[in-house]
Design an enzyme around this catalytic site. Structure first.
Site, PDB file in Angstrom:
ATOM      1  N   HIS A  27       0.849  -1.202   0.000  1.00  0.00           N
ATOM      2  CA  HIS A  27       0.000   0.000   0.000  1.00  0.00           C
ATOM      3  C   HIS A  27       0.882   1.249   0.000  1.00  0.00           C
ATOM      4  O   HIS A  27       0.653   2.189  -0.762  1.00  0.00           O
ATOM      5  CB  HIS A  27      -0.929  -0.030   1.221  1.00  0.00           C
ATOM      6  N   GLU A  28       1.906   1.236   0.861  1.00  0.00           N
ATOM      7  CA  GLU A  28       2.806   2.403   0.963  1.00  0.00           C
ATOM      8  C   GLU A  28       3.562   2.618  -0.350  1.00  0.00           C
ATOM      9  O   GLU A  28       3.669   3.750  -0.829  1.00  0.00           O
ATOM     10  CB  GLU A  28       3.800   2.211   2.114  1.00  0.00           C
ATOM     11  N   HIS A  76       1.513   4.248  -2.981  1.00  0.00           N
ATOM     12  CA  HIS A  76       1.492   5.723  -2.975  1.00  0.00           C
ATOM     13  C   HIS A  76       2.671   6.272  -3.788  1.00  0.00           C
ATOM     14  O   HIS A  76       2.531   7.280  -4.473  1.00  0.00           O
ATOM     15  CB  HIS A  76       1.603   6.250  -1.539  1.00  0.00           C
ATOM     16  N   GLU A 128      -6.000   7.278  -1.165  1.00  0.00           N
ATOM     17  CA  GLU A 128      -6.050   6.039  -0.378  1.00  0.00           C
ATOM     18  C   GLU A 128      -6.647   4.883  -1.182  1.00  0.00           C
ATOM     19  O   GLU A 128      -6.120   3.771  -1.171  1.00  0.00           O
ATOM     20  CB  GLU A 128      -6.879   6.246   0.892  1.00  0.00           C
TER      21      GLU A 128
END
Ligand SMILES: [Zn+2]
Length: 271
Positions: free
Chosen positions: A133-134, A137, A191
């Site tokens: 997920h990080e 980004h 997100e």
């Protein structure tokens, strides 16, 4: 200042309405139009600087078992990200010794994990879901996008902050977290995008994507206590987060099976 703001607003609108008009427009991995005024090279350098400063301010872990676990999971996620936009060849991964439930990836190739998160990520696949997920980004250039939006909206306040080496301000914009910077969490749109890109990425790394759902359930459960996970305030939860992940699950499972067939089946024992 007013006129500068007006110019950037116009700039921003042009980007949305006439994508070919300016090279300040970009397209995210999910096909969303993004305003990009701040160059990646600058953002990457700021990411590296912020990370170096953080290493001087926050205790670094010497727990060999935990470091091995985090590095093993990060290596698999980084390998799967290789060749995607904004992903450098070299990455540095650091485990910080703090009870905070958090982690981040910065443009420029830096990953930070707070040891507190290992209590919430019960398996290697769940930590992979966080890191993917990080990194999602970073692939989606959300740091550069937020800095560009701030420049457009505030007429260059963040740019001024960078010039005066106001690193916590910059760090928050890049995804270092609100705890060490100002309150500037990622937007809901970013997100959702990081969830989608991250789900694909963890599956391509060979981790079962269903673990992402288990992870967010654990996070929600942990938020009932006295100390809600910092990860949730930096990455605001959407009531539909799990449903959204489930809507991308068929695609993710196909990527997971393909990765497994290609021999990608990471096994990082949880310490
Ligand atoms: Zn996020």
């Amino acid at each position: 200042m007013q006129s500068v703001r007006a110019i950037f607003r116009a700039f921003s609108l042009l980007c949305l309405s006439a994508p070919l008009f300016l090279d300040s427009c970009a397209t995210s991995p999910t096909g969303r139009k993004q305003l990009m005024i701040v160059p990646d090279s600058e953002v990457n350098q700021l990411g590296i600087q912020s990370f170096d400063q953080m290493k001087q301010q926050v205790k670094i872990s010497h727990n060999a078992k935990q470091i091995k676990f985090v590095q093993c999971v990060a290596d698999a996620v980084i390998a799967a990200a290789h060749g995607k936009p904004n992903i450098p060849d070299q990455w540095e991964v650091t485990l910080f010794n703090t009870p905070d439930v958090n982690a981040f990836a910065l443009p420029g190739g830096r990953i930070g994990v707070y040891s507190g998160i290992l209590k919430v990520t019960k398996t290697d696949g769940q930590l992979a879901a966080v890191l993917a997920h990080e990194v999602g980004h970073v692939i989606s250039r959300h740091g550069a996008e937020r800095m560009s939006q701030s420049v457009a909206e505030q007429g260059g306040l963040i740019a001024v902050g960078a010039a005066t080496n106001n690193s916590p301000y910059i760090g928050a914009a890049l995804g270092l977290g609100t705890q060490y910077g100002i309150i500037l969490p990622f937007s809901r749109t970013q997100e959702r995008e990081a969830d989608e890109v991250g789900l694909q990425l963890m599956a391509e790394a060979g981790f079962d994507p269903h673990q992402a759902i288990e992870l967010w359930k654990n996070m929600e459960e942990a938020s009932g206590g006295n100390r809600p996970p910092e990860l949730l305030s930096d990455h605001p939860s959407d009531p539909n987060r799990i449903q959204d992940l489930e809507s991308h699950m068929n695609d993710a499972v196909a990527r997971y099976e393909q990765a497994n067939a290609a021999g990608k089946a990471p096994h990082c024992p949880h310490p």
